[in-house]
Design a protein around this motif. Structure first.
Motif, mmCIF file in Angstrom:
data_model
loop_
_atom_site.group_PDB
_atom_site.id
_atom_site.type_symbol
_atom_site.label_atom_id
_atom_site.label_comp_id
_atom_site.label_asym_id
_atom_site.label_seq_id
_atom_site.Cartn_x
_atom_site.Cartn_y
_atom_site.Cartn_z
ATOM 1 N N ALA A 1 0.769 -1.257 0.105
ATOM 2 C CA ALA A 1 -0.046 -0.169 -0.062
ATOM 3 C C ALA A 1 0.951 1.135 0.080
ATOM 4 O O ALA A 1 1.991 1.100 0.584
ATOM 5 C CB ALA A 1 -0.963 0.141 1.284
ATOM 6 N N ASP A 2 0.357 2.147 -0.647
ATOM 7 C CA ASP A 2 1.304 3.387 -0.802
ATOM 8 C C ASP A 2 0.791 4.208 0.715
ATOM 9 O O ASP A 2 1.690 5.165 1.129
ATOM 10 C CB ASP A 2 0.441 4.577 -1.791
ATOM 11 C CG ASP A 2 0.766 3.676 -2.958
ATOM 12 O OD1 ASP A 2 1.914 3.357 -3.334
ATOM 13 O OD2 ASP A 2 -0.053 3.544 -3.758
ATOM 14 N N VAL A 3 -0.080 4.342 1.220
ATOM 15 C CA VAL A 3 -0.728 5.126 2.616
ATOM 16 C C VAL A 3 -1.091 4.169 3.630
ATOM 17 O O VAL A 3 -1.991 3.203 3.288
ATOM 18 C CB VAL A 3 -1.654 6.334 2.095
ATOM 19 C CG1 VAL A 3 -2.036 7.061 3.486
ATOM 20 C CG2 VAL A 3 -1.145 7.010 0.963
ATOM 21 N N GLY A 4 -0.741 4.211 4.805
ATOM 22 C CA GLY A 4 -0.957 3.483 5.831
ATOM 23 C C GLY A 4 -1.871 4.287 6.927
ATOM 24 O O GLY A 4 -1.634 5.467 6.968
ATOM 25 N N ILE A 5 -2.879 3.743 7.590
ATOM 26 C CA ILE A 5 -3.601 4.657 8.526
ATOM 27 C C ILE A 5 -3.509 3.916 9.860
ATOM 28 O O ILE A 5 -3.663 2.578 9.850
ATOM 29 C CB ILE A 5 -5.197 4.307 8.290
ATOM 30 C CG1 ILE A 5 -5.274 5.054 6.964
ATOM 31 C CG2 ILE A 5 -6.025 5.014 9.222
ATOM 32 C CD1 ILE A 5 -6.791 5.426 6.421
ATOM 33 N N VAL A 6 -3.074 4.521 10.883
ATOM 34 C CA VAL A 6 -3.042 4.087 12.263
ATOM 35 C C VAL A 6 -4.018 5.100 13.047
ATOM 36 O O VAL A 6 -4.364 5.949 12.784
ATOM 37 C CB VAL A 6 -1.382 4.080 12.769
ATOM 38 C CG1 VAL A 6 -0.443 3.106 11.849
ATOM 39 C CG2 VAL A 6 -0.814 5.472 12.550
ATOM 40 N N GLY A 7 -4.113 4.417 14.336
ATOM 41 C CA GLY A 7 -4.833 5.320 15.358
ATOM 42 C C GLY A 7 -5.682 4.059 16.365
ATOM 43 O O GLY A 7 -5.443 3.064 15.987
ATOM 44 N N LEU A 8 -6.143 4.824 17.249
ATOM 45 C CA LEU A 8 -6.613 4.090 18.336
ATOM 46 C C LEU A 8 -8.110 3.655 17.751
ATOM 47 O O LEU A 8 -8.498 4.057 16.797
ATOM 48 C CB LEU A 8 -7.254 5.032 19.544
ATOM 49 C CG LEU A 8 -6.062 5.492 20.435
ATOM 50 C CD1 LEU A 8 -6.489 6.607 21.408
ATOM 51 C CD2 LEU A 8 -5.396 4.468 21.130
ATOM 52 N N PRO A 9 -8.702 2.558 18.226
ATOM 53 C CA PRO A 9 -10.076 1.916 18.079
ATOM 54 C C PRO A 9 -11.245 2.917 18.100
ATOM 55 O O PRO A 9 -10.938 4.203 18.906
ATOM 56 C CB PRO A 9 -10.237 0.722 19.062
ATOM 57 C CG PRO A 9 -8.978 0.393 19.596
ATOM 58 C CD PRO A 9 -8.363 1.622 19.597
ATOM 59 N N ASN A 10 -11.868 3.206 17.081
ATOM 60 C CA ASN A 10 -13.073 3.865 16.889
ATOM 61 C C ASN A 10 -12.668 5.373 16.773
ATOM 62 O O ASN A 10 -13.409 6.351 17.116
ATOM 63 C CB ASN A 10 -13.880 3.977 18.006
ATOM 64 C CG ASN A 10 -14.892 2.471 18.039
ATOM 65 O OD1 ASN A 10 -14.370 1.878 19.147
ATOM 66 N ND2 ASN A 10 -15.455 2.407 17.100
ATOM 67 N N SER A 11 -11.240 5.593 16.075
ATOM 68 C CA SER A 11 -10.936 7.117 15.727
ATOM 69 C C SER A 11 -11.579 7.497 14.324
ATOM 70 O O SER A 11 -11.501 8.684 14.000
ATOM 71 C CB SER A 11 -9.452 6.921 15.654
ATOM 72 O OG SER A 11 -8.906 6.049 14.910
ATOM 73 N N GLY A 12 -11.950 6.375 13.876
ATOM 74 C CA GLY A 12 -12.652 6.789 12.444
ATOM 75 C C GLY A 12 -11.678 6.378 11.139
ATOM 76 O O GLY A 12 -11.929 6.772 10.066
ATOM 77 N N LYS A 13 -10.909 5.397 11.618
ATOM 78 C CA LYS A 13 -10.051 4.981 10.459
ATOM 79 C C LYS A 13 -10.882 4.137 9.115
ATOM 80 O O LYS A 13 -10.502 4.522 8.102
ATOM 81 C CB LYS A 13 -8.870 3.943 11.106
ATOM 82 C CG LYS A 13 -8.135 4.445 12.035
ATOM 83 C CD LYS A 13 -6.826 3.719 12.686
ATOM 84 C CE LYS A 13 -7.566 2.012 12.759
ATOM 85 N NZ LYS A 13 -8.507 2.155 13.957
ATOM 86 N N SER A 14 -11.645 3.443 9.630
ATOM 87 C CA SER A 14 -12.227 2.756 8.567
ATOM 88 C C SER A 14 -13.431 3.539 7.718
ATOM 89 O O SER A 14 -13.592 3.342 6.702
ATOM 90 C CB SER A 14 -13.332 1.350 9.263
ATOM 91 O OG SER A 14 -12.046 0.638 9.769
ATOM 92 N N THR A 15 -14.114 4.565 8.519
ATOM 93 C CA THR A 15 -14.896 5.322 7.716
ATOM 94 C C THR A 15 -13.995 6.181 6.937
ATOM 95 O O THR A 15 -14.734 6.392 5.746
ATOM 96 C CB THR A 15 -15.480 6.204 8.843
ATOM 97 O OG1 THR A 15 -15.961 5.486 10.066
ATOM 98 C CG2 THR A 15 -16.377 7.065 8.302
ATOM 99 N N LEU A 16 -12.638 6.541 7.239
ATOM 100 C CA LEU A 16 -11.986 7.238 6.460
ATOM 101 C C LEU A 16 -11.753 6.553 4.979
ATOM 102 O O LEU A 16 -12.127 7.232 3.872
ATOM 103 C CB LEU A 16 -10.956 7.834 6.911
ATOM 104 C CG LEU A 16 -9.807 8.658 6.091
ATOM 105 C CD1 LEU A 16 -10.554 10.047 5.575
ATOM 106 C CD2 LEU A 16 -8.485 9.118 6.884
ATOM 107 N N VAL A 17 -11.192 5.443 5.127
ATOM 108 C CA VAL A 17 -11.134 4.457 4.224
ATOM 109 C C VAL A 17 -12.397 4.211 3.240
ATOM 110 O O VAL A 17 -12.207 4.275 2.073
ATOM 111 C CB VAL A 17 -10.574 3.267 4.504
ATOM 112 C CG1 VAL A 17 -10.396 2.038 3.361
ATOM 113 C CG2 VAL A 17 -9.043 3.273 5.321
ATOM 114 N N ARG A 18 -13.280 3.961 3.913
ATOM 115 C CA ARG A 18 -14.628 3.822 3.318
ATOM 116 C C ARG A 18 -14.917 5.074 2.345
ATOM 117 O O ARG A 18 -15.547 5.078 1.245
ATOM 118 C CB ARG A 18 -15.777 3.409 4.322
ATOM 119 C CG ARG A 18 -16.923 2.704 3.684
ATOM 120 C CD ARG A 18 -17.909 2.413 4.647
ATOM 121 N NE ARG A 18 -19.144 1.904 4.416
ATOM 122 C CZ ARG A 18 -19.431 0.496 4.467
ATOM 123 N NH1 ARG A 18 -18.817 -0.092 5.207
ATOM 124 N NH2 ARG A 18 -20.443 0.075 3.919
ATOM 125 N N SER A 19 -14.736 6.320 2.932
ATOM 126 C CA SER A 19 -15.173 7.504 2.106
ATOM 127 C C SER A 19 -14.182 7.987 1.154
ATOM 128 O O SER A 19 -14.584 8.585 0.280
ATOM 129 C CB SER A 19 -15.031 8.590 3.294
ATOM 130 O OG SER A 19 -13.930 8.948 3.755
#
Length: 335
Positions: free
Chosen positions: A160-178
């Protein structure tokens, strides 16, 4: 199909076939001489990428791979057949590690990558090769050599070119989905993301990049708490990390949460910690105007050395700015 990103297998090359001791025996040729043939070389074991694979689940139960043995030589100078090679197919992005030394053997990152992992044993020599002016009837041959064997770890690291990190429920999956067409699970409880998820972000008809979402980290993840750090390896090949931060808690907790992720990254791998990392403050849509003003002012005043964005992944507010900045950054980085 269950996502399997690490397996241990044993690969063994084939043994070389033995040489043959034989003498030519034909009517009217009483002293035909030696005609024992050579054996065949043992088969090799290769590992190659297959773009149609995205998991190592094929090797969860099949752990042993043995190439064909070379056949022994025969009379009339007939050589034995070479042992059959075997090809182990793996997803693009697979890392091969020696299980005993823990040293990396190679990374298979491209569509047609292939590596000879263990080599077949060398063939034995028949007695016809030992004939000389002083040794007309040699009763000598050599036996085939044993094939190499190795215990290896196959470790899938997503490309992957870009990786997302963060605490649970910070909105990582929502951002990927959007941002992409990926459909990671979203819910109002911890660890909705249980396995890494890839999504392709299409900038225009010619430009795109791949973004990876991994399960959320918690304090103590490097000691195995929560889902641990087992999925952080999938960020090692990313050019940049996006650290998603929930903007709803108090300022004190926000900075504490940022520190948690930074500490876990550093304890896992300093190289990963030192990657370019942008801070994405999410859920700005849930704050009133006064809260937004107070929190953004303090954050911008306190954090000086990182690129900062304020967004709502759910409402897609501010996400286009991230698209553009990532696109420009990756163009320079990949050149």
């Amino acid at each position: 199909m269950k996502f399997i990103d690490e397996v241990q297998i044993q690969v063994t090359a084939g043994n070389g076939g033995d040489g043959c001791i034989h003498f030519r025996r034909e009517k009217y040729i009483p002293k035909g001489g030696p005609d024992g043939g050579d054996g065949g070389n043992g088969g090799n074991v290769w590992i190659k990428t297959d773009p149609n694979l995205n998991t190592l689940s094929d090797y969860k139960f099949k752990k042993y791979f043995i190439a064909g043995h070379g056949q022994s030589g025969k009379g009339k100078n007939k050589s034995g057949k070479k042992g059959l090679d075997i090809f182990i197919k793996v997803p693009i992005g697979t890392r091969i590690i020696n299980c005993h030394t823990k040293e990396k053997i190679c990374d298979l990152n491209n569509k047609e990558d292939m590596i000879l992992i263990v080599k077949g044993g060398w063939k034995g020599i028949g007695n016809s090769k030992f004939k000389s002016s002083t040794n007309r009837t040699p009763h000598q041959k050599t036996t085939g050599k044993k094939g190499e064997t190795c215990l290896i770890i196959l470790q899938l690291i997503l490309i992957a070119d870009v990786g997302i990190v963060g605490l649970p429920n910070s909105g990582k999956s929502t951002l990927v989905r959007s941002m992409s067409k990926a459909k990671p699970k979203i819910g109002a409880y911890p660890f909705t993301t249980l396995i890494p998820c890839l999504g392709t972000v299409q900038i225009n008809s010619k430009e795109s990049f791949v973004i990876a979402d991994i399960p959320g980290l918690i304090q103590g993840a490097s000691q195995g708490l929560g889902l641990g750090i087992q999925f952080l390896k999938h960020l090692e090949k990313c050019h940049i990390l996006l650290h998603i931060v929930d903007l709803l808690p108090s300022i004190k907790i926000i900075f504490h949460n940022i520190k948690i992720i930074e500490t876990e990254l550093k304890q896992y791998n300093k190289q990963l910690y030192n990657k370019t990392r942008w801070l994405i403050f999410n859920k700005i849509d849930s704050l009133n105007t006064q809260e937004i003003k107070e929190k953004t002012e303090i954050i911008l005043k306190t954090i000086k050395k990182k690129k900062i964005f304020f967004i709502s992944a759910l409402k897609k507010y501010g996400t286009k700015i991230i698209y553009y900045n990532l696109s420009q950054y990756l163009k320079k980085k990949i050149k």
